[in-house]
Motif scaffolding. Sequence first.
Motif, PDB file in Angstrom:
ATOM      1  N   VAL A 126      33.609  39.446  31.153  1.00  0.00           N
ATOM      2  CA  VAL A 126      35.032  39.756  31.004  1.00  0.00           C
ATOM      3  C   VAL A 126      35.402  40.179  29.584  1.00  0.00           C
ATOM      4  CG1 VAL A 126      35.785  38.317  32.928  1.00  0.00           C
ATOM      5  CG2 VAL A 126      35.534  37.297  30.658  1.00  0.00           C
ATOM      6  N   MET A 127      34.499  39.976  28.632  1.00  0.00           N
ATOM      7  CA  MET A 127      34.783  40.386  27.254  1.00  0.00           C
ATOM      8  C   MET A 127      33.476  40.586  26.498  1.00  0.00           C
ATOM      9  SD  MET A 127      36.833  38.304  24.200  1.00  0.00           S
ATOM     10  CE  MET A 127      38.529  38.666  24.660  1.00  0.00           C
TER      11      MET A 127
ATOM     12  N   ASP B 249      42.578  44.037  33.260  1.00  0.00           N
ATOM     13  CA  ASP B 249      42.197  45.368  32.790  1.00  0.00           C
ATOM     14  C   ASP B 249      40.670  45.453  32.775  1.00  0.00           C
ATOM     15  OD1 ASP B 249      41.816  47.785  31.600  1.00  0.00           O
ATOM     16  OD2 ASP B 249      42.729  47.252  29.677  1.00  0.00           O
ATOM     17  N   LYS B 250      40.099  46.164  33.719  1.00  0.00           N
ATOM     18  CA  LYS B 250      38.643  46.231  33.849  1.00  0.00           C
ATOM     19  C   LYS B 250      37.974  46.961  32.689  1.00  0.00           C
ATOM     20  CE  LYS B 250      38.738  43.948  37.627  1.00  0.00           C
ATOM     21  NZ  LYS B 250      38.283  42.529  37.626  1.00  0.00           N
TER      22      LYS B 250
END
Length: 250
Positions: free
Chosen positions: A56-57, A91-92
């Motif tokens: 995810v990040m 937000d992908k």
Amino acid sequence: MWSTESTNQIANISGYFEDAYSIFVTENGDIFIDNDIENGHRVERWLSKEDKFEIVMNVSASCYGLFVDINDTLYCSLQHHSKIVKTWLNDKSMIITVVVGESSPSDPSIKITFPCGIFVDDNFDLYVADSGNNRIQLFQLGDSTGKTVAGETSSNPTTALDCPTGIVLDANKYLFIADLMNNRIVGSGPYGFRCLIGCNGQGSESHQLSAPWSLAFDSYGNIFVTDRNNHRIQKFLYIENSCGKFKIFL
């Protein structure tokens, strides 16, 4: 994973992790994990309903603190870069925005040094355990200037801190801090700050701590402490006195 008041393991979540400095668990059971892998740094989310991981990040260093706010924004405390960054989980594209620490300002209220634990309240105000400056900084939404709310540099001196690394706010907006080098947990209340746990010095007895790194509360008000140098997780029970006014941890 363990259930409350049980020593029986109910689940084992396995994955490829290296030097995971922080985790964060959301109300739906998803778990966010800092993962310092060989080819880069990233944050992964374990989806509880699907029993799988997703990235995810992607970040430039380890996250020494993680937090997900009520708008599904993920915050990461980049200690070695002295900044806090965030990304919106829906937000992908995983676009990262710097929240605090983008430059090297001369104003000490803006600059943070070796930030660790972070907490974002329902007003989206950001609290930072500014460990290198021995203080807790509050950055209100949209304001890059920090206010010292705990530490000797506070406008209203509260309590002396030595490398604070963990921070939590309760429902009454009282502040609880893992004071690493003082080997204790301190908390605020209607009469200011006071020592709650580890008030009699460093050690390995049940009432003592050695380099506490982080802390968290359960829904009953009990407090859990990562007692780093004692290689254990300590649980301290919440008890009210006969007047029902003060919190006592045993």
